[in-house]
Design a protein around this motif. Structure first.
Motif, PDB file in Angstrom:
ATOM      1  N   LEU A  50      79.759 -62.351 -98.670  1.00  0.00           N
ATOM      2  CA  LEU A  50      80.832 -61.541 -99.236  1.00  0.00           C
ATOM      3  C   LEU A  50      80.736 -61.610-100.755  1.00  0.00           C
ATOM      4  CD1 LEU A  50      83.526 -59.985 -98.829  1.00  0.00           C
ATOM      5  CD2 LEU A  50      84.663 -62.210 -98.896  1.00  0.00           C
ATOM      6  N   SER A  51      80.506 -60.462-101.389  1.00  0.00           N
ATOM      7  CA  SER A  51      80.475 -60.393-102.847  1.00  0.00           C
ATOM      8  C   SER A  51      81.846 -60.009-103.359  1.00  0.00           C
ATOM      9  CB  SER A  51      79.435 -59.376-103.318  1.00  0.00           C
ATOM     10  OG  SER A  51      78.142 -59.819-103.016  1.00  0.00           O
ATOM     11  N   LEU A  52      82.326 -60.735-104.355  1.00  0.00           N
ATOM     12  CA  LEU A  52      83.632 -60.493-104.950  1.00  0.00           C
ATOM     13  C   LEU A  52      83.420 -59.948-106.354  1.00  0.00           C
ATOM     14  CD1 LEU A  52      85.061 -63.848-103.710  1.00  0.00           C
ATOM     15  CD2 LEU A  52      85.494 -61.612-102.729  1.00  0.00           C
ATOM     16  N   THR A  53      84.102 -58.876-106.672  1.00  0.00           N
ATOM     17  CA  THR A  53      83.827 -58.206-107.938  1.00  0.00           C
ATOM     18  C   THR A  53      84.986 -58.252-108.918  1.00  0.00           C
ATOM     19  OG1 THR A  53      84.505 -56.104-106.941  1.00  0.00           O
ATOM     20  CG2 THR A  53      82.154 -56.628-106.884  1.00  0.00           C
ATOM     21  N   GLN A  54      86.089 -58.892-108.557  1.00  0.00           N
ATOM     22  CA  GLN A  54      87.202 -59.008-109.490  1.00  0.00           C
ATOM     23  C   GLN A  54      86.836 -60.050-110.536  1.00  0.00           C
ATOM     24  OE1 GLN A  54      90.527 -59.966-106.999  1.00  0.00           O
ATOM     25  NE2 GLN A  54      90.703 -57.896-106.192  1.00  0.00           N
ATOM     26  N   PRO A  57      81.430 -61.303-111.355  1.00  0.00           N
ATOM     27  CA  PRO A  57      80.982 -61.204-109.969  1.00  0.00           C
ATOM     28  C   PRO A  57      80.502 -62.550-109.433  1.00  0.00           C
ATOM     29  CG  PRO A  57      79.517 -59.965-111.430  1.00  0.00           C
ATOM     30  CD  PRO A  57      80.619 -60.531-112.270  1.00  0.00           C
ATOM     31  N   TRP A  58      80.849 -62.827-108.188  1.00  0.00           N
ATOM     32  CA  TRP A  58      80.382 -64.022-107.501  1.00  0.00           C
ATOM     33  C   TRP A  58      80.411 -63.749-106.009  1.00  0.00           C
ATOM     34  CZ3 TRP A  58      84.101 -67.347-104.873  1.00  0.00           C
ATOM     35  CH2 TRP A  58      85.423 -66.942-105.013  1.00  0.00           C
ATOM     36  N   SER A  59      79.832 -64.630-105.229  1.00  0.00           N
ATOM     37  CA  SER A  59      79.706 -64.383-103.800  1.00  0.00           C
ATOM     38  C   SER A  59      79.989 -65.635-102.992  1.00  0.00           C
ATOM     39  CB  SER A  59      78.289 -63.893-103.473  1.00  0.00           C
ATOM     40  OG  SER A  59      78.008 -62.715-104.167  1.00  0.00           O
ATOM     41  N   LEU A  60      80.328 -65.404-101.734  1.00  0.00           N
ATOM     42  CA  LEU A  60      80.544 -66.480-100.782  1.00  0.00           C
ATOM     43  C   LEU A  60      79.534 -66.342 -99.652  1.00  0.00           C
ATOM     44  CD1 LEU A  60      84.429 -66.204-100.423  1.00  0.00           C
ATOM     45  CD2 LEU A  60      83.160 -67.843-101.817  1.00  0.00           C
ATOM     46  N   CYS A  61      78.931 -67.452 -99.264  1.00  0.00           N
ATOM     47  CA  CYS A  61      78.076 -67.508 -98.087  1.00  0.00           C
ATOM     48  C   CYS A  61      78.927 -68.146 -96.998  1.00  0.00           C
ATOM     49  CB  CYS A  61      76.836 -68.348 -98.351  1.00  0.00           C
ATOM     50  SG  CYS A  61      75.884 -67.786 -99.788  1.00  0.00           S
TER      51      CYS A  61
END
Length: 125
Positions: A50-54, A57-61
């Protein structure tokens, strides 16, 4: 803490649909086929990114944590009545052997590090 309309952070002792395996300081590749390499690929239990763009940017595995009776497809939960994907027939704990699944010839997802097997069968459309 609210991530967006679909995801909410909960305490580890609460029921959750996913466990965060790794956070990454970059967006994951936008690849609908799921074939592009990602930083999550090194995590054995990785099911869904899941990529978060607020903000930055960062992501969760993420590792999916389904229960018996849930319907799933490629790391996501589905509404069973809509058909498609797979039904979780059983979740076997303290094993990595899918032979204990109700339908041994069916599909399964083995989480070796957690010693959990998720037994799956097709969800009719």
């Amino acid at each position: 803490e609210e991530l967006d309309d679909d995801y909410e952070v909960v305490a580890c002792d609460e029921a959750a649909d996913y466990e965060v395996l790794l956070t990454v300081d970059e967006p994951l590749p936008d690849d609908p086929t799921g074939e592009a390499a990602t930083p999550c690929d090194d995590e054995q239990a990785y099911d869904y990114g899941l990529s978060l763009t607020q903000g930055d940017p960062w992501s969760l595995c993420l590792q999916q944590l389904p229960e018996e009776g849930d319907c799933v497809y490629q790391g996501r939960f589905l509404t069973c009545d809509d058909g498609g994907g797979h039904v979780v027939d059983a979740v076997l704990t303290d094993t990595t052997d899918a032979a204990g699944c109700p339908t041994p010839s069916g599909q399964s997802r083995v989480y070796e590090d957690d010693r959990v097997v998720v037994c799956l069968s097709p969800n009719p459309v």
